[in-house]
Design a protein around this motif. Structure first.
Motif, PDB file in Angstrom:
ATOM      1  N   UNK A   1       0.853  -1.186   0.000  1.00  0.00           N
ATOM      2  CA  UNK A   1       0.000   0.000   0.000  1.00  0.00           C
ATOM      3  C   UNK A   1       0.886   1.233   0.000  1.00  0.00           C
ATOM      4  N   UNK A   2       0.509   2.209  -0.831  1.00  0.00           N
ATOM      5  CA  UNK A   2       1.180   3.508  -0.833  1.00  0.00           C
ATOM      6  C   UNK A   2       0.146   4.571  -0.481  1.00  0.00           C
ATOM      7  N   UNK A   3       0.471   5.358   0.520  1.00  0.00           N
ATOM      8  CA  UNK A   3      -0.405   6.445   0.956  1.00  0.00           C
ATOM      9  C   UNK A   3      -0.014   7.711   0.219  1.00  0.00           C
ATOM     10  N   UNK A   4      -0.978   8.611  -0.014  1.00  0.00           N
ATOM     11  CA  UNK A   4      -0.606   9.896  -0.626  1.00  0.00           C
ATOM     12  C   UNK A   4       0.440  10.602   0.249  1.00  0.00           C
ATOM     13  N   UNK A   5       1.281  11.409  -0.375  1.00  0.00           N
ATOM     14  CA  UNK A   5       2.352  12.115   0.348  1.00  0.00           C
ATOM     15  C   UNK A   5       1.859  12.770   1.622  1.00  0.00           C
ATOM     16  N   UNK A   6       2.558  12.505   2.715  1.00  0.00           N
ATOM     17  CA  UNK A   6       2.307  13.091   4.035  1.00  0.00           C
ATOM     18  C   UNK A   6       0.877  12.901   4.545  1.00  0.00           C
TER      19      UNK A   6
ATOM     20  N   UNK B   1      -4.210   2.499 -14.090  1.00  0.00           N
ATOM     21  CA  UNK B   1      -4.224   3.838 -14.659  1.00  0.00           C
ATOM     22  C   UNK B   1      -5.484   4.197 -15.438  1.00  0.00           C
ATOM     23  N   UNK B   2      -6.457   3.322 -15.523  1.00  0.00           N
ATOM     24  CA  UNK B   2      -7.705   3.615 -16.230  1.00  0.00           C
ATOM     25  C   UNK B   2      -8.646   4.411 -15.329  1.00  0.00           C
ATOM     26  N   UNK B   3      -9.742   4.889 -15.891  1.00  0.00           N
ATOM     27  CA  UNK B   3     -10.747   5.644 -15.133  1.00  0.00           C
ATOM     28  C   UNK B   3     -11.342   4.763 -14.037  1.00  0.00           C
TER      29      UNK B   3
ATOM     30  N   UNK C   1     -10.680 -17.403 -12.613  1.00  0.00           N
ATOM     31  CA  UNK C   1      -9.394 -17.039 -13.166  1.00  0.00           C
ATOM     32  C   UNK C   1      -8.696 -16.122 -12.176  1.00  0.00           C
ATOM     33  N   UNK C   2      -7.407 -15.968 -12.329  1.00  0.00           N
ATOM     34  CA  UNK C   2      -6.639 -15.054 -11.487  1.00  0.00           C
ATOM     35  C   UNK C   2      -5.710 -14.256 -12.390  1.00  0.00           C
ATOM     36  N   UNK C   3      -5.642 -12.959 -12.135  1.00  0.00           N
ATOM     37  CA  UNK C   3      -4.758 -12.090 -12.904  1.00  0.00           C
ATOM     38  C   UNK C   3      -4.047 -11.135 -11.950  1.00  0.00           C
ATOM     39  N   UNK C   4      -2.856 -10.747 -12.325  1.00  0.00           N
ATOM     40  CA  UNK C   4      -2.087  -9.764 -11.566  1.00  0.00           C
ATOM     41  C   UNK C   4      -2.491  -8.370 -12.041  1.00  0.00           C
ATOM     42  N   UNK C   5      -2.897  -7.523 -11.099  1.00  0.00           N
ATOM     43  CA  UNK C   5      -3.249  -6.133 -11.391  1.00  0.00           C
ATOM     44  C   UNK C   5      -2.045  -5.296 -10.966  1.00  0.00           C
ATOM     45  N   UNK C   6      -1.447  -4.598 -11.899  1.00  0.00           N
ATOM     46  CA  UNK C   6      -0.234  -3.833 -11.583  1.00  0.00           C
ATOM     47  C   UNK C   6      -0.511  -2.745 -10.549  1.00  0.00           C
ATOM     48  N   UNK C   7      -1.633  -2.020 -10.721  1.00  0.00           N
ATOM     49  CA  UNK C   7      -1.946  -0.963  -9.763  1.00  0.00           C
ATOM     50  C   UNK C   7      -3.458  -0.819  -9.616  1.00  0.00           C
ATOM     51  N   UNK C   8      -3.867  -0.568  -8.383  1.00  0.00           N
ATOM     52  CA  UNK C   8      -5.270  -0.289  -8.073  1.00  0.00           C
ATOM     53  C   UNK C   8      -5.272   0.939  -7.184  1.00  0.00           C
ATOM     54  N   UNK C   9      -6.037   1.954  -7.577  1.00  0.00           N
ATOM     55  CA  UNK C   9      -6.064   3.211  -6.837  1.00  0.00           C
ATOM     56  C   UNK C   9      -7.457   3.471  -6.302  1.00  0.00           C
TER      57      UNK C   9
ATOM     58  N   UNK D   1      -5.301   6.005  -2.311  1.00  0.00           N
ATOM     59  CA  UNK D   1      -4.696   4.861  -1.623  1.00  0.00           C
ATOM     60  C   UNK D   1      -4.350   3.850  -2.703  1.00  0.00           C
ATOM     61  N   UNK D   2      -3.064   3.622  -2.907  1.00  0.00           N
ATOM     62  CA  UNK D   2      -2.609   2.812  -4.035  1.00  0.00           C
ATOM     63  C   UNK D   2      -2.153   1.432  -3.579  1.00  0.00           C
ATOM     64  N   UNK D   3      -2.664   0.420  -4.255  1.00  0.00           N
ATOM     65  CA  UNK D   3      -2.291  -0.969  -4.004  1.00  0.00           C
ATOM     66  C   UNK D   3      -1.490  -1.452  -5.203  1.00  0.00           C
ATOM     67  N   UNK D   4      -0.295  -1.980  -4.971  1.00  0.00           N
ATOM     68  CA  UNK D   4       0.555  -2.452  -6.061  1.00  0.00           C
ATOM     69  C   UNK D   4       0.599  -3.975  -6.076  1.00  0.00           C
ATOM     70  N   UNK D   5       0.650  -4.532  -7.269  1.00  0.00           N
ATOM     71  CA  UNK D   5       0.834  -5.968  -7.410  1.00  0.00           C
ATOM     72  C   UNK D   5      -0.289  -6.812  -6.836  1.00  0.00           C
ATOM     73  N   UNK D   6      -1.533  -6.431  -7.089  1.00  0.00           N
ATOM     74  CA  UNK D   6      -2.678  -7.176  -6.575  1.00  0.00           C
ATOM     75  C   UNK D   6      -2.990  -8.385  -7.440  1.00  0.00           C
ATOM     76  N   UNK D   7      -3.284  -9.499  -6.815  1.00  0.00           N
ATOM     77  CA  UNK D   7      -3.827 -10.654  -7.518  1.00  0.00           C
ATOM     78  C   UNK D   7      -5.335 -10.597  -7.340  1.00  0.00           C
TER      79      UNK D   7
END
Length: 181
Positions: free
Chosen positions: A30-35, A58-60, A103-111, A115-121
């Motif tokens: 998880x990446x939080x917005x700056x500060x 990165x999509x809508x 099915x299972x797929x790797x999602x590079x980014x979910x926002x 609040x950003x989640x990286x590498x989601x299955x």
């Protein structure tokens, strides 16, 4: 009945690895917005379900149901429209106690509102029946990934949901902790 494609050794190994990644102990980055120590965003309440806008790769933003008991599930048609397709198949509990396959797929980014989640299955499933029952477009479900690493505060009256860093959370004065065992 739904049957998976023939199982090869490579597909079997990928499926086991993805099952472990989807297990309750698995955590996403998880990446939080700056500060920021929290993210607050509006939600829609439809049929007593919380709908949040979540952007994938990165999509809508797409409409996701926030379900505290769900892992990350992406509707197959929504995934295909975003170029996200399953690369493995895993057994899953179906409706009425039957066995289904997802099915299972790797999602590079979910926002989720910053609040950003990286590498989601994500499990990839046909959610057309759920969308029809809801009378709403449903791109997927999100729950455990956000709950496992944040404090979630839901303000139904003002239709806002807050995700708070656990280390930064301070309960309001006069609030008592309640054991849930």
């Amino acid at each position: 009945a739904v049957y998976p494609e023939p199982m090869t050794i490579g597909r079997f190994i990928r499926s086991i690895a993805l099952l472990l990644a989807l297990a309750p102990g698995a955590r996403a980055d998880i990446a939080w917005p700056d500060r920021s120590s929290e993210v607050s965003l509006p939600f829609r309440l439809v049929n007593n379900h919380i709908y949040l806008g979540m952007a994938l790769n990165g999509h809508a933003p797409q409409p996701f149901i926030f379900d505290t008991g769900a892992v990350f599930i992406l509707d197959k048609a929504h995934g295909a429209a975003l170029g996200i397709v399953a690369d493995a198949t895993v057994p899953n509990r179906g409706f009425a106690g039957g066995l289904a396959f997802a099915g299972v797929a790797r999602i590079a980014s979910a926002d989720l509102g910053g609040l950003a989640f990286a590498g989601q299955d994500a499990e990839i499933m046909n959610l057309a029946g759920l969308a029809a029952a809801e009378g709403e477009d449903v791109a997927g479900l999100i729950g455990y990934q956000a709950l496992a690493q944040t404090i979630v505060a839901i303000d139904y009256e003002n239709r806002r949901i807050r995700f708070i860093k656990p280390a930064e959370f301070r309960p309001p004065p006069g609030v008592a902790a309640v054991a849930l065992d």
